[in-house]
Every structure is written in C-alpha cells, then in structure tokens.
Design a protein around this motif. Structure first.
Motif, PDB file in Angstrom:
ATOM      1  N   ARG A  41       0.837  -1.194   0.000  1.00 32.31           N
ATOM      2  CA  ARG A  41       0.000   0.000   0.000  1.00 32.31           C
ATOM      3  C   ARG A  41       0.872   1.244   0.000  1.00 32.31           C
ATOM      4  O   ARG A  41       2.073   1.188   0.244  1.00 32.31           O
ATOM      5  CB  ARG A  41      -0.924   0.006   1.209  1.00 32.31           C
ATOM      6  CG  ARG A  41      -1.910  -1.161   1.216  1.00 32.31           C
ATOM      7  CD  ARG A  41      -2.830  -1.094   2.394  1.00 32.31           C
ATOM      8  NE  ARG A  41      -3.697   0.082   2.333  1.00 32.31           N
ATOM      9  CZ  ARG A  41      -4.603   0.375   3.251  1.00 32.31           C
ATOM     10  NH1 ARG A  41      -4.761  -0.414   4.292  1.00 32.31           N
ATOM     11  NH2 ARG A  41      -5.347   1.453   3.138  1.00 32.31           N
ATOM     12  N   ARG A  98     -13.436   2.475  -0.695  1.00 33.28           N
ATOM     13  CA  ARG A  98     -12.841   3.241   0.407  1.00 33.28           C
ATOM     14  C   ARG A  98     -13.710   4.444   0.779  1.00 33.28           C
ATOM     15  O   ARG A  98     -13.206   5.546   1.014  1.00 33.28           O
ATOM     16  CB  ARG A  98     -11.442   3.723   0.004  1.00 33.28           C
ATOM     17  CG  ARG A  98     -10.553   2.626  -0.567  1.00 33.28           C
ATOM     18  CD  ARG A  98      -9.299   3.190  -1.215  1.00 33.28           C
ATOM     19  NE  ARG A  98      -8.795   2.267  -2.216  1.00 33.28           N
ATOM     20  CZ  ARG A  98      -8.130   2.628  -3.296  1.00 33.28           C
ATOM     21  NH1 ARG A  98      -7.882   3.915  -3.519  1.00 33.28           N
ATOM     22  NH2 ARG A  98      -7.704   1.730  -4.165  1.00 33.28           N
ATOM     23  N   ASP A 127      -4.610   5.302  -1.638  1.00 34.33           N
ATOM     24  CA  ASP A 127      -4.767   4.146  -0.759  1.00 34.33           C
ATOM     25  C   ASP A 127      -3.679   4.125   0.307  1.00 34.33           C
ATOM     26  O   ASP A 127      -3.049   3.091   0.570  1.00 34.33           O
ATOM     27  CB  ASP A 127      -4.742   2.836  -1.557  1.00 34.33           C
ATOM     28  CG  ASP A 127      -5.299   1.669  -0.739  1.00 34.33           C
ATOM     29  OD1 ASP A 127      -6.012   1.923   0.248  1.00 34.33           O
ATOM     30  OD2 ASP A 127      -5.002   0.512  -1.084  1.00 34.33           O
TER      31      ASP A 127
END
Length: 333
Positions: A24, A103, A173
C-alpha cells in the motif's frame, strides 16, 4: 502488530511501518514523499552495454500504472516539482466510483467529523459570545462579530486542507487517510494566505467593475441603462468566477499536497489546467451536475455526491501530475 522497517526513498529517513500494509501507499512524516511499502529503494543497476529499451513496470514501482507510457516517460511540461500529463475526462472518471465503493468510509466520515467539530468550536461559542456581548453592551457585538468571522475563516481553511488531504490519501490508498484531517499548520497558513490573495483580487475587480458601471450610468443617465449595466456586470462576474474555477481548480490540491507555495501554486495550477483545458472544463461541468443531484436529494444526497466530487478532483490532480492512483480494478479479473 509486526513492524516493517523501510527507508524513505526521498529523505532516507528510517521508518517503522505495519507489515500487514505491504504494497500500500504511505507518506513519509518527515518530507511528505509518497512511496509504496515494500518498494526496493535501491534499484538493481543495468549492465553498462545493455541496449536502451522500454522496461516493463514492476508491481512495486511508484510510477502510475494507469497512465499511458508516453505520458509517464515524456511529461508535457514542468510546473515546479510536478510533471504535467494530458488526460481525458474518461480516463480520470473511470477509477472514481470503484475507489469510492471500496474506500468510502473516510470520504464520508471526514466531513461529518468537520461538521460536528464546527458546531462545538464555532456554533456554541458564537451563541455564548453574542449573549455575553448583548448583556454588556449592544456595541460589544460589533467587536465580537469580526472575531467570530475571522475564527470561522481560519477553521474553514484548516478543514478544507484536511478534507483535501483525506481525498488524496484515499485516492493513493495510504494508511489511515483520516489522519490527514489534521494537516500541518504551515500548509494551512500557506493555504489561508492564498485564499486572502484570491479574496483581495476578486474584491478589487468587483470594486473597479462597480465604479465603471456607476460612472457610465451617471454619465448616460436613466434607470434603464443602470439596470442593464448591472445585469451585464453580474454576467461578467459569473463568467469570471467560472473561468477562475476552470483554470485554477488544482490550486487547493497543489498547496494541500505540499507541492508549491501559496503564490507559486497559482502558476502551477494554471499550467496544469491550460495543458488540459477540455478535461478541466468537463471536470467543472461534472462537479456542477453532481452538486445539482445532491441538492435534489437533499442532505442525504449531498453526503454522497460531495465526497465523490472531491475524490474526482483528487484523482484528476494526481493523474494530471503523473502521481500514482491506486485503482482497485487493477489486478482483478
């Protein structure tokens, strides 16, 4: 939770990161550089006599895999530390809904937090101060009211930068995007200074336009001419505001992303929009449409359409400046 140690590829600061977030995006707290957790900071050197050929991006590369190879290799131009690429509105909007669907929590939760905090730090103190000033002397309200407005402007700037950084962190992210709701104070002051410059510029233009209208009306005489000039002035003001939003929309992202000074970010933003005039125009139209949809669905609709709009602009800023966007569709069959 196990800890993974990694060196920041920008400032070489030794960082401790959660090992379960491997792959990530993260942001260095020291220099604000974004990088991928687990990324190899020292690339393997190629043989000296190796032919110059196009290399295939590895999964751990920080280059944006959602941009065309030509735009990554040869950016259109430079705007400060940013590389500018040309993108269509279809390329920009394609990952927005998938990102939001995966998200959405920080995008919706962050404005709710800001709204709740504003009630306690602005609403309640305003009522209390006005009540106290009224009991002391009515003239005291004239002193209290400007202070309330000043504090409200500062809080608005602080929350705007925070919400912008949450949207950027969500598009990348990054780990704990809600933590970006508390931005560095230096960036907030930079943003506030830019807002003051814009306000003064708009005020000066409005004042000059008003003086011209009044002067022509007094010279020509007649209420009809004055009314027509007033309508014309209003139309010109609306066109000017639309043009400013069209050509300077990246400014808040450039400043909030710590990629430029308050004044320098204006030039950077214009270069980004000027290189993507039609895309920027379509972004503004799309934001107006989303705003109308949200208004038609009342507050519940705006709770969804407003975060989507901010996310759309965040994705646009990242893609138009050759920065990585974590598209959840990539890698899925």
């Amino acid at each position: 939770m196990s800890i993974y140690r990694q060196v920041c590829p920008s400032c070489n600061r030794d960082l401790e990161l959660p090992s379960d977030a491997m792959g990530r995006m993260a942001k260095c707290p020291a220099c604000d550089a974004t990088f991928q957790i687990g990324q190899t900071t020292q690339p393997t050197p190629e043989p000296v006599l190796a032919p110059v050929t196009a290399s295939v991006e590895t999964p751990n590369s920080t280059a944006n895999p959602y941009q065309s190879a030509s735009s990554v290799a040869e950016p259109l131009l430079k705007a400060g530390p940013l590389d500018i690429a040309q993108k269509t509105i279809e390329e920009i909007t394609a990952p927005v809904l998938p990102i939001f669907a995966e998200r959405w929590v920080p995008l919706i939760l962050s404005p709710l937090i800001v709204a709740a905090v504003s009630v306690f730090v602005i609403g309640v103190p305003t009522v209390v101060l006005i009540a106290i000033a009224g009991t002391v002397h009515e003239a005291a309200i004239l002193v209290v009211f400007p202070l309330i407005i000043l504090f409200s402007v500062l809080f608005s700037c602080y929350s705007t930068v925070g919400l912008t950084r949450v949207a950027l962190a969500t598009a990348r992210d990054e780990i704990s995007p809600l933590s970006q709701l508390l931005p560095p104070f230096s960036i907030v002051m930079r943003f506030t200074g830019g807002v003051l410059l814009l306000t003064m510029a708009m005020g000066a233009v409005t004042m000059v336009s008003l003086l011209i209208v009044v002067g022509i009306a007094n010279t020509a005489g007649g209420e009809t001419i004055a009314t027509l000039l007033g309508i014309l002035g209003f139309i010109v003001a609306m066109v000017a505001m639309f043009a400013m939003q069209w050509l300077l929309w990246p400014w808040v992202f450039v400043v909030s992303d710590n990629k430029g000074t308050a004044l320098g970010a204006f030039g950077q933003s214009y270069k980004i929009s000027d290189a993507n005039r039609m895309t920027s125009f379509m972004l503004l139209v799309a934001s107006i449409v989303l705003s109308m949809i949200g208004a038609a669905l009342c507050s519940i609709g705006q709770l969804v359409t407003t975060p989507i709009t901010v996310l759309m602009y965040a994705v646009a800023y990242l893609m138009l400046t050759n920065q990585p966007v974590a598209d959840p569709r990539v890698g899925k069959s």
